[in-house]
Write an enzyme that holds these catalytic residues in place. Structure first.
Site, PDB file in Angstrom:
ATOM      1  CD  GLN A 247      -1.105   0.033   3.756  1.00  0.00           C
ATOM      2  OE1 GLN A 247      -1.491  -1.078   4.113  1.00  0.00           O
ATOM      3  NE2 GLN A 247      -1.442   1.151   4.375  1.00  0.00           N
TER       4      GLN A 247
ATOM      5  CB  CYS B 189      -4.684  -1.005   5.764  1.00  0.00           C
ATOM      6  SG  CYS B 189      -5.610  -0.020   6.981  1.00  0.00           S
TER       7      CYS B 189
ATOM      8  CG  HIS C  89      -2.975  -2.562   9.639  1.00  0.00           C
ATOM      9  ND1 HIS C  89      -2.920  -1.776   8.508  1.00  0.00           N
ATOM     10  CD2 HIS C  89      -2.210  -3.658   9.370  1.00  0.00           C
ATOM     11  CE1 HIS C  89      -2.151  -2.376   7.601  1.00  0.00           C
ATOM     12  NE2 HIS C  89      -1.722  -3.508   8.094  1.00  0.00           N
TER      13      HIS C  89
ATOM     14  CG  ASN D 230       0.534  -6.193   6.812  1.00  0.00           C
ATOM     15  OD1 ASN D 230      -0.358  -5.408   6.500  1.00  0.00           O
ATOM     16  ND2 ASN D 230       1.425  -5.898   7.741  1.00  0.00           N
TER      17      ASN D 230
END
Length: 342
Positions: free
Chosen positions: A142, A148, A285, A306
């Site tokens: 990102q 996110c 997040h 992630n």
């Protein structure tokens, strides 16, 4: 004679002190030089350029503190390891500000769904890894845009699309960043996965990453590209909150969007092993649970994808301890989980 003797001893003492001081100064200089050199190598590796010498000195100071922390941590007996990654010249506050923009503070005002299609699932595997079943695209990055939430929602959508059609397609986060801006979702300034699912449903789908590529900045919605649908979903559901068993049932069936508190330094520098660190439940997040399992030492974990690139963690993934005493799960992973339906 006595006076000369006395002066002789004073001279020796002074020489000794100056010698010690010289050794300390030399040692400190060598240490400083070593860290300066390491920082230079790190800058070269990550193509970091600072605007001036003053900025470099400031970043070197932060880099030194972070490296000392990481090395001290790794020398202790912990279940996971930290690493000197591309975030090593950022303070924890700077790091959080640039990447962790899941809007956890507005979740309490959002009405959550009550249906849970996996409620009565009883037989689930002891381990699951959706990567091995072809339902997970490669790890994305990102960058310094706080979207996110978009990466989490897209990963879950990519997963259910593959499970329902047999085709794994990388979908566009940038479309969500540019076009899903009428409510809480505000591109790089943050958003919510559930709202992203609502947008995908109302928009009748998402375009591909290839056709609507990621830019890492807030852009203007490209209506032509947003009207092309490479994948669609029919709805979404929330996993019952604060229930790791329910979350496990869901993850056993598809990749799931989860929100976590990723504000700690250990998260910033996580490298490998099962993360068992201290963290709160201030959700900031959005990530994606793509499996679960048990480590060699018997620690249960969630396998989490992630969106900080492959240099972070285990090729972009983190194993987070599963089955903790707190109902919310470690770092609040069981608090705000949700998933799209095909």
């Amino acid at each position: 004679m006595a006076a000369n003797n006395h002066l002789y001893h004073i001279s020796l003492a002074l020489l000794f002190c100056f010698g010690l001081l010289a050794i300390q100064v030399t040692s400190r200089t060598l240490q400083d030089d070593s860290m300066y050199e390491r920082h230079g190598q790190w800058m070269s590796h990550y193509n970091k350029v600072y605007k001036d010498r003053q900025e470099r000195e400031k970043r070197l100071e932060t880099f030194t503190k972070n490296v000392n922390y990481i090395e001290a941590f790794n020398n202790a007996d912990n279940t996971y390891k930290l690493g000197i990654n591309e975030f090593a010249d950022l303070t924890n506050e700077e790091f959080i500000a640039s990447r962790n923009k899941f809007k956890g503070h507005v979740c309490s005002s959002i009405t959550r769904t009550t249906t849970f299609k996996y409620e009565n699932v009883s037989a689930i595997p002891s381990t699951v890894d959706w990567r091995k079943k072809g339902a997970v695209t490669p790890v994305k990055n990102q960058g310094q845009c706080g979207c996110c939430w978009a990466f989490s929602a897209v990963a879950a959508t990519e997963g259910i699309h593959q499970l329902s059609t047999g085709k794994l397609i990388s979908l566009s986060e940038q479309e969500l960043v540019d076009c899903d801006t009428k409510g809480e979702d505000q591109g790089c300034e943050g958003g919510l996965m559930d709202n992203a699912f609502k947008f995908i449903i109302q928009n009748h789908g998402l375009d591909t990453e290839a056709e609507y590529p990621y830019q890492g900045v807030d852009g203007t919605c490209n209506a032509n590209k947003a009207s092309v649908y490479a994948a669609t979903i029919t709805g979404y559901e929330d996993v019952p909150a604060n229930n790791e068993q329910a979350l496990q049932k869901a993850v056993a069936n598809q990749p799931i969007s989860v929100a976590i508190d990723a504000s700690g330094s250990d998260f910033q520098f996580y490298k490998s092993g099962v993360f068992t660190g201290s963290c709160g439940t201030e959700l900031d997040h959005g990530v994606t649970a793509v499996g679960y399992g048990v480590s060699n030492d018997g620690t249960k974990y969630w396998l989490v994808k992630n969106s900080w690139g492959t240099d972070w963690g285990e090729e972009g993934y983190i194993m987070m301890q599963r089955g903790v005493e707190a109902a919310e799960g470690l770092c609040g992973i069981a608090m705000q989980a949700s998933y799209p339906t095909a």
